[in-house]
Write an enzyme that holds these catalytic residues in place. Sequence first.
Site, PDB file in Angstrom:
ATOM      1  CG  ASN A 113      -1.728   1.261   1.353  1.00 32.47           C
ATOM      2  OD1 ASN A 113      -1.774   2.065   0.414  1.00 32.47           O
ATOM      3  ND2 ASN A 113      -2.383   1.446   2.502  1.00 32.47           N
ATOM      4  CD1 TRP A 114       3.858   1.141  -2.591  1.00 37.72           C
ATOM      5  CD2 TRP A 114       3.609   1.929  -4.667  1.00 37.72           C
ATOM      6  NE1 TRP A 114       4.602   0.343  -3.427  1.00 37.72           N
ATOM      7  CE2 TRP A 114       4.475   0.808  -4.706  1.00 37.72           C
ATOM      8  CE3 TRP A 114       3.314   2.585  -5.855  1.00 37.72           C
ATOM      9  CZ2 TRP A 114       5.037   0.336  -5.893  1.00 37.72           C
ATOM     10  CZ3 TRP A 114       3.867   2.112  -7.042  1.00 37.72           C
ATOM     11  CH2 TRP A 114       4.725   1.004  -7.058  1.00 37.72           C
ATOM     12  CE  LYS A 115      -0.054   3.379   4.646  1.00 39.95           C
ATOM     13  NZ  LYS A 115      -0.012   3.503   6.086  1.00 39.95           N
ATOM     14  CG  HIS A 160      -5.840   1.967   5.374  1.00 37.02           C
ATOM     15  ND1 HIS A 160      -5.364   2.928   6.228  1.00 37.02           N
ATOM     16  CD2 HIS A 160      -4.816   1.118   5.136  1.00 37.02           C
ATOM     17  CE1 HIS A 160      -4.091   2.671   6.491  1.00 37.02           C
ATOM     18  NE2 HIS A 160      -3.727   1.584   5.837  1.00 37.02           N
ATOM     19  CD  GLU A 213      -2.888   5.616   6.579  1.00 33.96           C
ATOM     20  OE1 GLU A 213      -2.955   5.576   5.343  1.00 33.96           O
ATOM     21  OE2 GLU A 213      -1.918   5.151   7.227  1.00 33.96           O
ATOM     22  CD  GLU A 227      -3.217  -2.203   7.360  1.00 41.02           C
ATOM     23  OE1 GLU A 227      -2.172  -2.465   6.757  1.00 41.02           O
ATOM     24  OE2 GLU A 227      -3.855  -1.148   7.174  1.00 41.02           O
ATOM     25  N   GLY A 267       2.809   2.864  10.560  1.00 42.70           N
ATOM     26  CA  GLY A 267       3.729   3.980  10.351  1.00 42.70           C
ATOM     27  C   GLY A 267       4.447   4.436  11.609  1.00 42.70           C
ATOM     28  CB  SER A 286       5.700  -1.041  11.830  1.00 44.07           C
ATOM     29  OG  SER A 286       5.285   0.307  12.000  1.00 44.07           O
ATOM     30  N   GLY A 321       3.154  -0.948   4.140  1.00 47.45           N
ATOM     31  CA  GLY A 321       3.194   0.453   3.735  1.00 47.45           C
ATOM     32  C   GLY A 321       4.620   0.872   3.410  1.00 47.45           C
ATOM     33  N   GLY A 322       5.269   1.525   4.376  1.00 48.22           N
ATOM     34  CA  GLY A 322       6.591   2.118   4.169  1.00 48.22           C
ATOM     35  C   GLY A 322       7.622   1.200   3.533  1.00 48.22           C
TER      36      GLY A 322
HETATM   37  P1  13P Z   1       3.275   0.795   7.456  1.00 41.87           P
HETATM   38  O1  13P Z   1       3.807  -0.515   6.937  1.00 41.87           O
HETATM   39  O2  13P Z   1       3.965   1.983   6.874  1.00 41.87           O
HETATM   40  O3  13P Z   1       3.166   0.802   8.939  1.00 41.87           O
HETATM   41  O4  13P Z   1       1.757   0.901   6.893  1.00 41.87           O
HETATM   42  C1  13P Z   1       0.899  -0.155   7.050  1.00 41.87           C
HETATM   43  C2  13P Z   1      -0.357   0.121   6.332  1.00 41.87           C
HETATM   44  O5  13P Z   1      -1.096   1.022   6.687  1.00 41.87           O
HETATM   45  C3  13P Z   1      -0.661  -0.692   5.149  1.00 41.87           C
HETATM   46  O6  13P Z   1      -1.967  -0.490   4.713  1.00 41.87           O
END
Ligand code: 13P
Length: 247
Positions: free
Chosen positions: A9-11, A92, A94, A164, A170, A210, A231-232
């Site tokens: 997930n590149w956001k 999600h 967010e 999650e 993050g 993470s 994500g990251g």
């Molecule tokens: P991180 O891996 O950056 O914590 O993000 C996880 C995430 O929100 C994937 O959808």
Amino acid sequence: MRRKIVAANWKMNMTGETAHNFFSQLNQMTWPDDVDAIVAPPNLYLQGLHSIKGNAKLCGQNCHSEQSGAYTGEVSAAMLSDAGASYCLVGHSERRKYFLESSSFLKAKVTAILDNGLFPIYCCGETESERRNDTHFDVVKNQISNDLFGLSNSEFGKVIIAYEPVWAIGTGLTATSDQAQEMHYFIRSVVREKYGSDIADDVCLLYGGSCNTTNAKDLFSCKDVDGGLIGGASMDPQSFLQIAQSF
Ligand code: 13P
């Protein structure tokens, strides 16, 4: 048989160029045969990545519940499909937090995603205070039952669930493998109660928060963890591959 899945997930990150470079590099690498790669770039880039995505499947990051209409700035599940996506994220944290997405909206989105031939990757998870207050199991059970339990058996069979924990997203704080296994086992038993053992045994449950090259092996060794939503650590092809090699 459950699949092993590593989903990115590149956001709201990457550019058309860096996204293109990611796949050029990934295509040079040897991806494990038994792991499915799913990548959710910003929706805008889906179409342009279609010809270079190799064996990876593309995923929308969000969609509206309506098929079309006066919803400025929004994208429908039909449009994601048209742009080459096979999956779409929904629920999600967010989106729940910053865009105040309600359970009724999420339900409608899941239906729109399925009706347009895409597979939903449904995200759930508790906040730090909910875990501190020991309500995390109730929170996750409520999210799943409110948002997904209107689905028929055949519809539910197409859903992937990503657990999650919000406190891990993050932040660099990861759930321990015991915490992840405990929650994934719980989610599978909640699904079993509603849809029976065949569907519960088959539903893919991903861990997100993470997850990275250092902890993926530990997390993926858990019996009920079928992969990760990353994500990251998913924006570098080398680390994305290394995570996929961690089963
Ligand atoms: P991180 O891996 O950056 O914590 O993000 C996880 C995430 O929100 C994937 O959808």
